[in-house]
Motif scaffolding. Structure first.
Motif, mmCIF file in Angstrom:
data_model
loop_
_atom_site.group_PDB
_atom_site.id
_atom_site.type_symbol
_atom_site.label_atom_id
_atom_site.label_comp_id
_atom_site.label_asym_id
_atom_site.label_seq_id
_atom_site.Cartn_x
_atom_site.Cartn_y
_atom_site.Cartn_z
ATOM 1 N N SER A 11 30.664 41.628 39.320
ATOM 2 C CA SER A 11 30.969 41.399 38.031
ATOM 3 C C SER A 11 32.691 41.543 37.864
ATOM 4 O O SER A 11 33.414 40.974 37.210
ATOM 5 N N ARG A 12 33.175 42.561 38.534
ATOM 6 C CA ARG A 12 34.356 43.134 38.198
ATOM 7 C C ARG A 12 35.425 42.744 39.344
ATOM 8 O O ARG A 12 36.450 43.084 39.510
ATOM 9 N N ARG A 13 34.793 42.268 40.438
ATOM 10 C CA ARG A 13 35.728 41.966 41.621
ATOM 11 C C ARG A 13 36.410 42.963 42.424
ATOM 12 O O ARG A 13 37.292 42.652 43.004
ATOM 13 N N ARG A 14 35.910 44.087 42.346
ATOM 14 C CA ARG A 14 36.599 45.313 42.878
ATOM 15 C C ARG A 14 35.422 46.526 42.684
ATOM 16 O O ARG A 14 34.455 46.423 41.993
ATOM 17 N N LEU A 15 35.461 47.302 43.677
ATOM 18 C CA LEU A 15 34.796 48.600 43.865
ATOM 19 C C LEU A 15 35.709 49.648 44.017
ATOM 20 O O LEU A 15 36.290 49.800 45.300
ATOM 21 N N TYR A 16 35.818 50.493 43.323
ATOM 22 C CA TYR A 16 36.982 51.806 43.150
ATOM 23 C C TYR A 16 38.224 51.157 43.319
ATOM 24 O O TYR A 16 38.796 50.372 42.691
ATOM 25 N N HIS A 17 38.825 51.312 44.658
ATOM 26 C CA HIS A 17 40.336 50.820 44.910
ATOM 27 C C HIS A 17 40.144 49.471 45.879
ATOM 28 O O HIS A 17 41.005 49.103 46.264
ATOM 29 N N ILE A 18 39.061 49.175 46.363
ATOM 30 C CA ILE A 18 38.855 47.954 47.030
ATOM 31 C C ILE A 18 38.600 46.684 46.458
ATOM 32 O O ILE A 18 37.963 46.645 45.614
ATOM 33 N N ASP A 19 39.601 46.069 46.685
ATOM 34 C CA ASP A 19 39.682 44.458 45.783
ATOM 35 C C ASP A 19 38.785 43.695 46.768
ATOM 36 O O ASP A 19 38.852 43.352 47.759
ATOM 37 N N ALA A 20 37.923 42.895 45.983
ATOM 38 C CA ALA A 20 36.858 42.012 46.455
ATOM 39 C C ALA A 20 36.959 40.562 45.763
ATOM 40 O O ALA A 20 36.319 39.773 45.953
ATOM 41 N N SER A 21 38.195 40.424 45.250
ATOM 42 C CA SER A 21 38.425 38.877 44.747
ATOM 43 C C SER A 21 38.536 37.893 45.680
ATOM 44 O O SER A 21 37.978 36.723 45.306
ATOM 45 N N CYS A 22 38.781 38.268 47.026
ATOM 46 C CA CYS A 22 38.833 37.226 48.077
ATOM 47 C C CYS A 22 37.617 36.775 48.183
ATOM 48 O O CYS A 22 37.296 35.592 48.575
ATOM 49 N N ARG A 23 36.422 37.678 48.221
ATOM 50 C CA ARG A 23 35.033 37.111 48.225
ATOM 51 C C ARG A 23 34.446 36.488 47.147
ATOM 52 O O ARG A 23 33.663 35.518 47.335
#
Length: 129
Positions: free
Chosen positions: A11-23
């Motif tokens: 939902s947020r496209r990130r977890l803590y400091h890890i960016d997951a927008s690429c996925r």
């Protein structure tokens, strides 16, 4: 916690400091994530409850999770053992009363005996006052 973090990432496209927008930048991946959660819930909970009733289905689900969780935890531990760990070797010979098997490393040494020898060697070479 991991279940919650999965949804946070989607939902947020990130977890803590890890960016997951690429996925999750592509809408297909987000839809696939939620679809797999629904499918997994169906085959792990809905089908057993449907075929075996809610009591037995829930019990099967819980037993399956306990057995699989313990199996995965055991395999994780075995596959992540650090070097130099000692295991007690099985000995089929009858042991004298009070005998406790010693753990040996792959090199055939016992960690406590080796530590004692190292300490004795250091104290022998230590300067005296």
């Amino acid at each position: 916690k991991v279940f919650q973090q999965d949804f946070e990432v989607a939902s947020r496209r990130r977890l803590y400091h890890i960016d997951a927008s690429c996925r999750y930048a592509v809408q297909f991946n987000t839809i696939r994530f939620y679809a797999m959660k629904v499918i997994s819930t169906c085959y792990m909970m809905v089908l057993p409850i449907y075929f075996h009733g809610w009591k037995n289905g829930t019990l099967l689900f819980l037993i399956g999770h306990c057995v699989c969780g313990e199996s995965l935890a055991t395999m994780f531990i075995v596959n992540h053992v650090i070097e130099g760990v000692a295991f007690v070797q099985k000995n089929n010979e009858p042991n004298p009363v009070g005998y406790i098997g010693k753990p040996f490393t792959a090199e055939g040494t016992t960690p406590m005996e080796q530590t004692s020898l190292d300490a004795a060697e250091r104290s022998a070479h230590a300067p005296t006052k």
